[in-house]
Design a protein around this motif. Structure first.
Motif, PDB file in Angstrom:
ATOM      1  N   PHE A  63       2.706  40.811   1.260  1.00  0.00           N
ATOM      2  CA  PHE A  63       3.973  40.742   0.539  1.00  0.00           C
ATOM      3  C   PHE A  63       3.990  39.547  -0.417  1.00  0.00           C
ATOM      4  O   PHE A  63       3.610  38.431  -0.041  1.00  0.00           O
ATOM      5  CB  PHE A  63       5.149  40.604   1.516  1.00  0.00           C
ATOM      6  N   ASN A  64       4.437  39.816  -1.637  1.00  0.00           N
ATOM      7  CA  ASN A  64       4.747  38.750  -2.588  1.00  0.00           C
ATOM      8  C   ASN A  64       3.553  37.831  -2.852  1.00  0.00           C
ATOM      9  O   ASN A  64       3.659  36.606  -2.840  1.00  0.00           O
ATOM     10  CB  ASN A  64       5.937  37.926  -2.077  1.00  0.00           C
TER      11      ASN A  64
ATOM     12  N   ALA B  29      -5.797  34.477  -4.247  1.00  0.00           N
ATOM     13  CA  ALA B  29      -5.460  35.723  -3.566  1.00  0.00           C
ATOM     14  C   ALA B  29      -4.900  35.433  -2.182  1.00  0.00           C
ATOM     15  O   ALA B  29      -5.108  34.361  -1.618  1.00  0.00           O
ATOM     16  CB  ALA B  29      -6.698  36.602  -3.448  1.00  0.00           C
ATOM     17  N   ALA B  30      -4.195  36.428  -1.643  1.00  0.00           N
ATOM     18  CA  ALA B  30      -3.798  36.321  -0.245  1.00  0.00           C
ATOM     19  C   ALA B  30      -5.046  36.350   0.640  1.00  0.00           C
ATOM     20  O   ALA B  30      -5.200  35.545   1.553  1.00  0.00           O
ATOM     21  CB  ALA B  30      -2.855  37.450   0.121  1.00  0.00           C
ATOM     22  N   LEU B  31      -5.965  37.289   0.341  1.00  0.00           N
ATOM     23  CA  LEU B  31      -7.208  37.412   1.096  1.00  0.00           C
ATOM     24  C   LEU B  31      -8.352  37.599   0.107  1.00  0.00           C
ATOM     25  O   LEU B  31      -8.396  38.597  -0.608  1.00  0.00           O
ATOM     26  CB  LEU B  31      -7.139  38.598   2.059  1.00  0.00           C
TER      27      LEU B  31
ATOM     28  N   PHE C 213       0.180  38.789   5.342  1.00  0.00           N
ATOM     29  CA  PHE C 213      -0.129  37.758   4.356  1.00  0.00           C
ATOM     30  C   PHE C 213       1.014  37.724   3.349  1.00  0.00           C
ATOM     31  O   PHE C 213       1.293  38.736   2.707  1.00  0.00           O
ATOM     32  CB  PHE C 213      -1.434  38.073   3.627  1.00  0.00           C
ATOM     33  N   GLN C 214       1.643  36.570   3.194  1.00  0.00           N
ATOM     34  CA  GLN C 214       2.757  36.523   2.253  1.00  0.00           C
ATOM     35  C   GLN C 214       2.779  35.206   1.474  1.00  0.00           C
ATOM     36  O   GLN C 214       2.297  34.172   1.932  1.00  0.00           O
ATOM     37  CB  GLN C 214       4.089  36.704   2.985  1.00  0.00           C
ATOM     38  N   ASN C 215       3.341  35.291   0.258  1.00  0.00           N
ATOM     39  CA  ASN C 215       3.626  34.109  -0.569  1.00  0.00           C
ATOM     40  C   ASN C 215       2.380  33.299  -0.904  1.00  0.00           C
ATOM     41  O   ASN C 215       2.319  32.083  -0.705  1.00  0.00           O
ATOM     42  CB  ASN C 215       4.649  33.206   0.122  1.00  0.00           C
ATOM     43  N   SER C 216       1.361  33.970  -1.452  1.00  0.00           N
ATOM     44  CA  SER C 216       0.183  33.223  -1.896  1.00  0.00           C
ATOM     45  C   SER C 216       0.545  32.356  -3.095  1.00  0.00           C
ATOM     46  O   SER C 216       1.565  32.560  -3.759  1.00  0.00           O
ATOM     47  CB  SER C 216      -0.935  34.179  -2.292  1.00  0.00           C
ATOM     48  N   GLY C 217      -0.316  31.398  -3.384  1.00  0.00           N
ATOM     49  CA  GLY C 217      -0.152  30.596  -4.587  1.00  0.00           C
ATOM     50  C   GLY C 217      -0.419  31.418  -5.835  1.00  0.00           C
ATOM     51  O   GLY C 217      -0.796  32.603  -5.775  1.00  0.00           O
TER      52      GLY C 217
ATOM     53  N   ASP D 153       1.569  32.398   5.915  1.00  0.00           N
ATOM     54  CA  ASP D 153       2.407  32.099   4.744  1.00  0.00           C
ATOM     55  C   ASP D 153       1.706  31.087   3.850  1.00  0.00           C
ATOM     56  O   ASP D 153       1.388  29.980   4.275  1.00  0.00           O
ATOM     57  CB  ASP D 153       3.760  31.555   5.207  1.00  0.00           C
ATOM     58  N   GLY D 154       1.484  31.483   2.583  1.00  0.00           N
ATOM     59  CA  GLY D 154       0.852  30.569   1.627  1.00  0.00           C
ATOM     60  C   GLY D 154       1.807  29.621   0.958  1.00  0.00           C
ATOM     61  O   GLY D 154       1.384  28.806   0.126  1.00  0.00           O
TER      62      GLY D 154
END
Length: 422
Positions: free
Chosen positions: A129-130, A111-113, A99-103, A77-78
């Motif tokens: 997600f998101n 990015a998430a990744l 992977f969820q809730n990146s900045g 969770d980001g």
């Protein structure tokens, strides 16, 4: 000699395998409770197994050639503040993670990744997600992105209600300056562009489903010798845009339900020497829009129940349109020119009224796919309100008998009497 070399390689691989180890991460009663801590103790070739749970560790930087495997889909969770994972090493595998809730940032591509300047990495069977950008590759090569489920935060209807622009969202899978990348069997929705290629060469996009994205399901820019096959693009702001590109091969894709005032299934803008084969264009505002497309073959495609099947500008030249099926489109072909610099031959047109006296399957009377009303709507869009009126029917009838405005040379001299089966 060969036997000696084989023996040496076997010994070294055995030593390498025997020294590689598995590190386990979980919330309690494990070797490590932190992913970052486990990475710090890992060595090249090791495997990290992350147990089910929620991990909030800011940006996790992977700087070693390791495998990261999720067990039970652990969540990274980001917290809507951080990039979640940045890969800076070759030969990294990432599987089974959420992977969820990146900045989010308009200055940095968070990015998430993110994978930067790497090669031979695999991202497989993950969920996103998101996130702002979900998967972002830069200056990388020989990587595989496969079987991931990617769903962004955007919902087009809510965007319209709130007046939010597409720049507020990143892309699902974003590639910049990459080569030899495989994008396979991913699901992408609710991003700005589902898949985005810029300066990407010799890569393959196969078996993906990209839908409900704000702008494009797939967007090409300056990306040569790429292939996309067996993908589905539906309910996007527009289906696919291939721009400033050459030697692109497009086969067995579905472009469907891409509706809107300026929407198309496939946009071709400044492309050359490409091949469009065995695709289905179904119920799009415009099936294919061609602007400065040169020496491209459009062969054995189905254009079914689109508003405009093909809109082609006069700067598109030396293209071959053959063995396609045009079925129940409002307009089959429209153009903004009195001339025809392309070749149309042996296509099936569902509104063709000709005869075939010698029974060879080819109509004896040439078919003119551009109607007078189609010409008017291309040059005077407001005339669309007269669609299917008796007045327009009379105009089209007169124009077919005494052609004056529509391109005289835009004609299929060998129209097929039956659908072409491919």
């Amino acid at each position: 000699m060969f036997r000696s070399v084989w023996l040496i390689l076997t010994i070294f691989s055995t030593i390498y395998i025997s020294y590689s180890k598995t590190l386990t991460v979980c919330k309690e009663k494990c070797q490590y409770s932190s992913i970052k801590e486990a990475i710090s103790f890992a060595e090249n070739g090791d495997t990290l197994v992350i147990k089910k749970g929620i991990y909030k560790e800011g940006n996790i930087i992977v700087y070693k050639s390791i495998k990261i495997l999720g067990e039970g889909f652990p969540v990274l969770d980001g917290e809507k503040k951080y990039e979640i994972m940045t890969v800076k090493a070759d030969n990294v595998e990432i599987k089974g993670l959420v992977f969820q809730n990146s900045g989010k940032s308009y200055i940095e591509d968070i990015a998430a990744l993110k994978m930067e300047s790497v090669k031979n990495c695999i991202v497989e069977n993950n969920k996103f997600f998101n996130n702002f950008w979900s998967i972002y590759l830069a200056k990388s090569k020989e990587c595989i992105i496969r079987n991931n489920y990617i769903k962004g935060p955007a919902v087009k209807r809510k965007l319209a209600e709130k007046g939010v622009t597409e720049t507020a969202f990143g892309n699902g899978i974003h590639l910049w300056h990459c080569r030899f990348i495989t994008i396979e069997n991913n699901y992408i929705s609710n991003h700005r562009d589902g898949i985005y290629f810029e300066f990407v060469k010799d890569s393959v996009i196969i078996g993906n489903e990209s839908e409900n994205n704000i702008r494009y399901g797939l967007h090409f820019m300056f990306s040569h010798r790429d292939v996309y096959i067996n993908n589905t693009f539906r309910y996007n702001g527009a289906g696919v845009a291939v721009m400033y590109t050459k030697h692109v091969y497009m086969e067995r894709n579905r472009f469907e339900y891409n509706w809107g005032p300026a929407t198309f299934g496939l946009l071709l803008k400044d492309i050359t020497d490409s091949y469009i084969y065995h695709n289905i264009f179904y119920k799009n505002t415009t099936g294919m829009f061609s602007d400065n497309t040169v020496r491209t073959v459009i062969e054995e495609n189905d254009f079914i129940e689109n508003g405009w099947a093909i809109r082609i500008f006069s700067n598109s030249t030396d293209n071959l349109i053959t063995h396609n099926n045009f079925i129940e489109n409002t307009f089959n072909v429209v153009t903004n020119s009195f001339h025809n610099p392309n070749r149309y031959t042996e296509n099936y047109w569902s509104d063709y009224k000709g005869i075939d006296l010698n029974k060879d399957g080819i109509g004896d009377i040439p078919y003119r796919p551009v109607s007078l009303f189609g010409y008017f709507t291309e040059n005077y869009p407001q005339s669309i309100i007269l669609t299917r009126s008796f007045f327009i029917y009379l105009l089209d009838l007169v124009e077919k008998i005494f052609p004056m405005l529509i391109p005289e040379t835009l004609v299929d001299n060998k129209p097929l009497m039956r659908e072409f089966r491919w």
